[in-house]
Write an enzyme that holds these catalytic residues in place. Structure first.
Site, PDB file in Angstrom:
ATOM      1  N   HIS A  63      -4.557  -6.223  -9.635  1.00 52.96           N
ATOM      2  CA  HIS A  63      -4.587  -6.824  -8.295  1.00 52.96           C
ATOM      3  C   HIS A  63      -4.706  -8.340  -8.338  1.00 52.96           C
ATOM      4  O   HIS A  63      -5.811  -8.870  -8.239  1.00 52.96           O
ATOM      5  CB  HIS A  63      -5.776  -6.258  -7.506  1.00 52.96           C
ATOM      6  CG  HIS A  63      -5.642  -4.801  -7.227  1.00 52.96           C
ATOM      7  ND1 HIS A  63      -4.880  -4.325  -6.201  1.00 52.96           N
ATOM      8  CD2 HIS A  63      -6.160  -3.718  -7.844  1.00 52.96           C
ATOM      9  CE1 HIS A  63      -4.921  -3.002  -6.192  1.00 52.96           C
ATOM     10  NE2 HIS A  63      -5.690  -2.610  -7.179  1.00 52.96           N
ATOM     11  N   CYS A 100      -0.304  -2.345  -8.081  1.00 51.73           N
ATOM     12  CA  CYS A 100      -1.063  -1.091  -8.181  1.00 51.73           C
ATOM     13  C   CYS A 100      -0.333   0.056  -7.468  1.00 51.73           C
ATOM     14  O   CYS A 100       0.643   0.560  -7.992  1.00 51.73           O
ATOM     15  CB  CYS A 100      -2.484  -1.290  -7.674  1.00 51.73           C
ATOM     16  SG  CYS A 100      -3.594   0.035  -8.180  1.00 51.73           S
ATOM     17  N   ARG A 129      -0.336   7.707 -13.163  1.00 54.17           N
ATOM     18  CA  ARG A 129      -1.283   7.310 -12.111  1.00 54.17           C
ATOM     19  C   ARG A 129      -2.724   7.434 -12.594  1.00 54.17           C
ATOM     20  O   ARG A 129      -3.028   8.262 -13.442  1.00 54.17           O
ATOM     21  CB  ARG A 129      -1.094   8.200 -10.877  1.00 54.17           C
ATOM     22  CG  ARG A 129       0.245   8.036 -10.203  1.00 54.17           C
ATOM     23  CD  ARG A 129       0.364   9.004  -9.041  1.00 54.17           C
ATOM     24  NE  ARG A 129      -0.693   8.758  -8.055  1.00 54.17           N
ATOM     25  CZ  ARG A 129      -1.120   9.671  -7.196  1.00 54.17           C
ATOM     26  NH1 ARG A 129      -0.621  10.880  -7.194  1.00 54.17           N
ATOM     27  NH2 ARG A 129      -2.076   9.368  -6.335  1.00 54.17           N
ATOM     28  N   GLU A 147      -4.177 -10.302  -6.073  1.00 50.75           N
ATOM     29  CA  GLU A 147      -4.635 -10.779  -4.759  1.00 50.75           C
ATOM     30  C   GLU A 147      -6.158 -10.774  -4.628  1.00 50.75           C
ATOM     31  O   GLU A 147      -6.695 -11.316  -3.672  1.00 50.75           O
ATOM     32  CB  GLU A 147      -3.994  -9.943  -3.648  1.00 50.75           C
ATOM     33  CG  GLU A 147      -4.559  -8.540  -3.431  1.00 50.75           C
ATOM     34  CD  GLU A 147      -4.106  -7.489  -4.449  1.00 50.75           C
ATOM     35  OE1 GLU A 147      -3.470  -7.863  -5.457  1.00 50.75           O
ATOM     36  OE2 GLU A 147      -4.408  -6.302  -4.237  1.00 50.75           O
ATOM     37  N   ILE A 167      -8.139  -1.427 -10.642  1.00 53.78           N
ATOM     38  CA  ILE A 167      -8.918  -0.476  -9.857  1.00 53.78           C
ATOM     39  C   ILE A 167      -8.198   0.876  -9.822  1.00 53.78           C
ATOM     40  O   ILE A 167      -7.119   0.988  -9.246  1.00 53.78           O
ATOM     41  CB  ILE A 167      -9.161  -1.018  -8.442  1.00 53.78           C
ATOM     42  CG1 ILE A 167     -10.022  -2.284  -8.540  1.00 53.78           C
ATOM     43  CG2 ILE A 167      -9.838   0.023  -7.567  1.00 53.78           C
ATOM     44  CD1 ILE A 167     -10.199  -3.025  -7.253  1.00 53.78           C
ATOM     45  N   ARG A 168      -8.785   1.875 -10.473  1.00 54.59           N
ATOM     46  CA  ARG A 168      -8.126   3.192 -10.590  1.00 54.59           C
ATOM     47  C   ARG A 168      -6.641   2.966 -10.883  1.00 54.59           C
ATOM     48  O   ARG A 168      -5.766   3.566 -10.252  1.00 54.59           O
ATOM     49  CB  ARG A 168      -8.306   3.995  -9.291  1.00 54.59           C
ATOM     50  CG  ARG A 168      -9.741   4.532  -9.104  1.00 54.59           C
ATOM     51  CD  ARG A 168      -9.939   5.118  -7.711  1.00 54.59           C
ATOM     52  NE  ARG A 168      -8.848   5.964  -7.291  1.00 54.59           N
ATOM     53  CZ  ARG A 168      -8.799   7.295  -7.417  1.00 54.59           C
ATOM     54  NH1 ARG A 168      -9.819   7.936  -7.945  1.00 54.59           N
ATOM     55  NH2 ARG A 168      -7.766   7.979  -7.003  1.00 54.59           N
ATOM     56  N   GLU A 198      -3.662   3.358  -1.324  1.00 49.53           N
ATOM     57  CA  GLU A 198      -3.463   4.705  -1.853  1.00 49.53           C
ATOM     58  C   GLU A 198      -1.980   5.049  -1.756  1.00 49.53           C
ATOM     59  O   GLU A 198      -1.434   5.144  -0.660  1.00 49.53           O
ATOM     60  CB  GLU A 198      -4.320   5.717  -1.082  1.00 49.53           C
ATOM     61  CG  GLU A 198      -5.791   5.649  -1.443  1.00 49.53           C
ATOM     62  CD  GLU A 198      -6.037   5.793  -2.947  1.00 49.53           C
ATOM     63  OE1 GLU A 198      -5.380   6.644  -3.585  1.00 49.53           O
ATOM     64  OE2 GLU A 198      -6.865   5.044  -3.484  1.00 49.53           O
ATOM     65  N   SER A 199      -1.318   5.248  -2.920  1.00 53.28           N
ATOM     66  CA  SER A 199       0.133   5.428  -2.909  1.00 53.28           C
ATOM     67  C   SER A 199       0.548   6.671  -2.119  1.00 53.28           C
ATOM     68  O   SER A 199       1.566   6.658  -1.420  1.00 53.28           O
ATOM     69  CB  SER A 199       0.680   5.483  -4.334  1.00 53.28           C
ATOM     70  OG  SER A 199       0.132   6.570  -5.031  1.00 53.28           O
TER      71      SER A 199
END
Lengths: 196, 294
Positions: free
Chosen positions: A170, A79, A106, A172, A134-135, A48-49
């Site tokens: 992502h 992300c 965002r 990863e 993802i979002r 979460e940024s």
């Protein structure tokens, strides 16, 4: 040996560590800013940024990461990490680290129910990369020095500016290590350049 | 080809929450305090667990007005609770666009036998568990994230500790088993065989497991991280304390730096009164939310 740090304040740290190690280099969890001296490249992971930014400020990482990049050491944001690197964010007066000359929206594909997987073509990396969004954010404007590496439905989702690399998805979360391997190569190349 | 609601996308969303704190909130104002403090998500509710406990009666999905208010107030993910087995509450929350559904024993179960078939949904689910059997059954039904049940609304960490230790200890036992012992173990604990084989191979659950149910102080949060939790849910703990904003921030920082004891000491100074808390021996059998499902 080449060592890559993963900022370990919050988010998908373990997955990045695993992928970096799979690329044959050493990976370190970075919890204190002093640890930045021990690594040759840095990954800002997904998470979460907003939360990560609070923790970056609490632990004095803000200037330390900017200095790390300023010395020519590569940084890769995925992300939330991409959001931290951008110079402008849609609908917000202030951005975060401001490392890359671009504007980001965002949660731009919608809420979690709209999260998806799709096959992407990524310049220098792969013709058929399964990307997990993802979002996810996307890049709405890229400056003249920013090279667009990938788009999804005409939206910019991966980019590079010199030693800075970012992805809205992502890499990863899958077993496909090619994108992170590309960053590992950037780090190895920078070591040669910085040494000469 | 674009694929929505895949297992990877649903589990991945929970992976992004790791090392973070998810806070119960009942309105937009609390949601903003939580976001400001650094919460990775909020859980939109009509009442926090300790108030649900005090009120008695049937606890249901929150009024959609509250959920919507919270969805509009913050940019971090919003979770919401549906009753166990309540297909329609879950579908309503999914239609409203919540980011994660907690099929929760904090609400009064709608079905005493069957849980939701969670793999049928695009939205991901989190469920509670007390042991490996329960964890594996929920994953088998499609849960993308787990949490300890603990004993919600008590401000008492003892049950969450027990549930986290139980799951970890059973995973260690499973990892040391030979393959031919696994089927009998699967029968004993009522867990899907194939999933147990996967857990045995990896030495861990295939989804994240957060701590929940009784976390009331920064030290409680750090304790659960020490015991191997991937992150922390704080229910009544934050907004039942004397200074929610300060408390919320302290819990977030203690979760990140759970082994920095000097820091936790600093964070814990002058926090004001934590929530009151309940001793387990004062709870009647019917007050135990954790026993509402298996």
């Amino acid at each position: 040996m080449t060592t890559i740090g993963v900022l370990a304040l919050q988010g998908a740290v373990r997955e990045h560590i695993r992928t970096v190690e799979a690329c044959g280099v050493q990976a370190v969890e970075i919890k204190r800013k002093e640890q930045l001296n021990e690594v040759d490249g840095l990954i800002l992971p997904g998470g979460e940024s907003t939360t990560m930014r609070r923790l970056i400020d609490s632990y004095g990482f803000f200037d330390a990461i900017r200095q790390f990049g300023g010395e020519g050491k590569p940084i890769f944001g995925t992300c939330a990490g991409l959001i931290l690197m951008t110079s402008a964010i849609e609908g917000q007066e202030q951005a975060h680290l401001g490392l890359m000359d671009m504007k980001v929206a965002r949660n731009a594909f919608g809420r979690q129910v709209a999260s998806f997987e799709a096959e992407l073509k990524i310049a220098h990396v792969a013709e058929d990369f399964n990307a997990v969004f993802i979002r996810a954010p996307y890049i709405t404007e890229a400056g003249p020095d920013v090279e667009v590496l990938a788009t999804y439905q005409d939206r910019i989702v991966a980019a590079q500016a010199g030693h800075y690399l970012c992805a809205a998805f992502h890499p990863e979360l899958t077993d496909d290590d090619r994108f992170i391997a590309y960053f590992v190569q950037m780090v190895k190349k920078s070591l040669q350049t910085l040494a000469s | 080809m674009t694929n929505r609601g895949t297992e990877r996308v649903k589990r991945g969303m929970a992976e992004m929450q790791k090392g973070g704190v998810i806070m119960d909130v009942v309105n937009a104002e609390q949601a903003k305090i939580a976001e400001e403090a650094g919460a990775v998500a909020v859980m939109a509710l009509e009442r926090v667990p300790s108030d649900i406990r005090a009120a008695g009666g049937v606890a249901r999905m929150a009024d959609p007005t509250i959920t919507e208010e919270v969805l509009n107030a913050v940019s971090i993910p919003v979770m919401a609770k549906a009753r166990i087995g309540h297909i329609v509450e879950a579908r309503v929350l999914e239609a409203m666009g919540v980011d994660y559904i907690d099929e929760s024993e904090v609400l009064t179960p709608a079905d005493e036998v069957y849980h939701l078939s969670k793999s049928d949904y695009t939205v991901p689910f989190v469920c509670g568990c007390r042991n490996l059997g329960e964890a594996a059954r929920r994953i088998g039904e499609g849960a993308s994230m787990l949490r300890t049940k603990g004993e919600p609304g008590t401000g008492n960490i003892v049950e969450a500790v027990s549930h986290m230790r139980q799951v970890q200890s059973e995973i260690r036992r499973l990892s040391s088993m030979s393959k031919d012992e696994v089927m009998t173990y699967a029968k004993e604990i009522g867990a899907p065989f194939e999933l147990l084989l996967e857990i045995r191979e990896e030495g861990r659950l295939p989804v994240v497991n957060f701590a929940a149910g009784g976390i009331a102080t920064p030290s409680d949060a750090a304790l659960m991280m020490e015991l191997g939790a991937d992150g922390v849910f704080v229910g009544s703990g934050v907004f039942k304390s004397a200074n929610p904003a300060k408390f919320a921030k302290a819990i977030v920082e203690a979760t990140t730096h759970y082994q920095d004891y000097t820091l936790i000491a600093e964070l814990s100074k002058d926090l004001g009164k934590a929530m009151q808390g309940l001793d387990m021996s004062t709870l009647e059998a019917h007050d135990r939310m954790q026993d509402r499902s298996e």
